[in-house]
Design an enzyme around this catalytic site. Sequence first.
Site, PDB file in Angstrom:
ATOM      1  N   SER A  67      -2.002  -7.683   0.858  1.00  0.00           N
ATOM      2  CA  SER A  67      -2.266  -6.241   0.867  1.00  0.00           C
ATOM      3  C   SER A  67      -2.978  -5.912   2.170  1.00  0.00           C
ATOM      4  CB  SER A  67      -3.188  -5.896  -0.310  1.00  0.00           C
ATOM      5  OG  SER A  67      -3.723  -4.595  -0.172  1.00  0.00           O
ATOM      6  N   TYR A 111     -10.354  -7.077  -6.079  1.00  0.00           N
ATOM      7  CA  TYR A 111      -9.042  -7.032  -5.413  1.00  0.00           C
ATOM      8  C   TYR A 111      -9.178  -7.403  -3.941  1.00  0.00           C
ATOM      9  CZ  TYR A 111      -4.385  -5.042  -4.349  1.00  0.00           C
ATOM     10  OH  TYR A 111      -3.076  -4.843  -3.958  1.00  0.00           O
TER      11      TYR A 111
END
Length: 260
Positions: free
Chosen positions: A142, A155
């Site tokens: 990401s 995350y």
Amino acid sequence: MLKGKAALVTGSTSGIGLGIAEALAGAGANIVLNGLGDAGEIERLRRDLAARHGVEVVYQGADMSRPEAIAEMMRAAAERFGALDVVVNNAGIQHVAPIEEFPVAKWDAILAINLSAAFHTMRLALPGMKRKNWGRVVNIASAHALVASPFKAAYVAAKHGIAGLTKTVALEAAEAGITVNAICPGYVWTPLVEKQIPDTARSRGISEEQVKRDVLLAAQPTKKFVTVEEVAALTLFLCGDAAASLTGAILPLDGGWTAH
Ligand code: NAD
């Protein structure tokens, strides 16, 4: 391009993973689908993918938070196809909350699914790839592997972790014809993003419309969501022979987000 090769795509019952499975099947690879969801819907996806591309598609519903389930999936995949040629670590979840309210169980689940699962698939797939002297691992990280955002402690930690893991395994596998790379998408419109909008709105005290405009797309200079097809196309490129020297790379695909 991938005819006769076998590819595992974790978290491929939805969103980016499904798009990647589609692209790899389109290039001729047999596919191991994985992910959660309604059994009937997954079986429909499986059959449809196999029929449209003339490849074999099997479903393995391993819960990627459980190392023993991952090991069983890898064993079953090897029994069906022989050693895997391509592993795409894509399964992932998100939770948005300030750190002092971050549920401990969510922290553990995000670390397990978004980071440790890739350790397990790689440690189990690498021996077979080494025997063939060919392999491709693509980790769907990401932009949050490169930069942070508030309220996403688990995350961001997991995605930064997978960047380090990618580079480490790339070095270990480099002489064996195996490449290991990470793709770092910006915001892609999938159920994962859609689901975090209400919590982000709550954490920041703004409306859901403002989250889309002022938080998500504000991060991306293009002011557009990245598409699933774009992530799938880069994955496919990384699986090809033209990318044989591309390894250990942490590749942004984020509309310019991390250029800031
Ligand atoms: P999604 O929610 O559409 O898909 C996630 C997939 O993972 C689903 O198939 C789901 O069933 C599966 N999954 C979740 N928990 C699982 C578990 N315990 N065991 C097995 N499978 C499980 O999300 P997405 O947006 O397609 O995300 C896919 C990957 O892309 C994730 O790693 C995510 O972090 C990453 N990513 C997404 C975006 C985005 O904006 N959507 C941006 C950057 C990175």
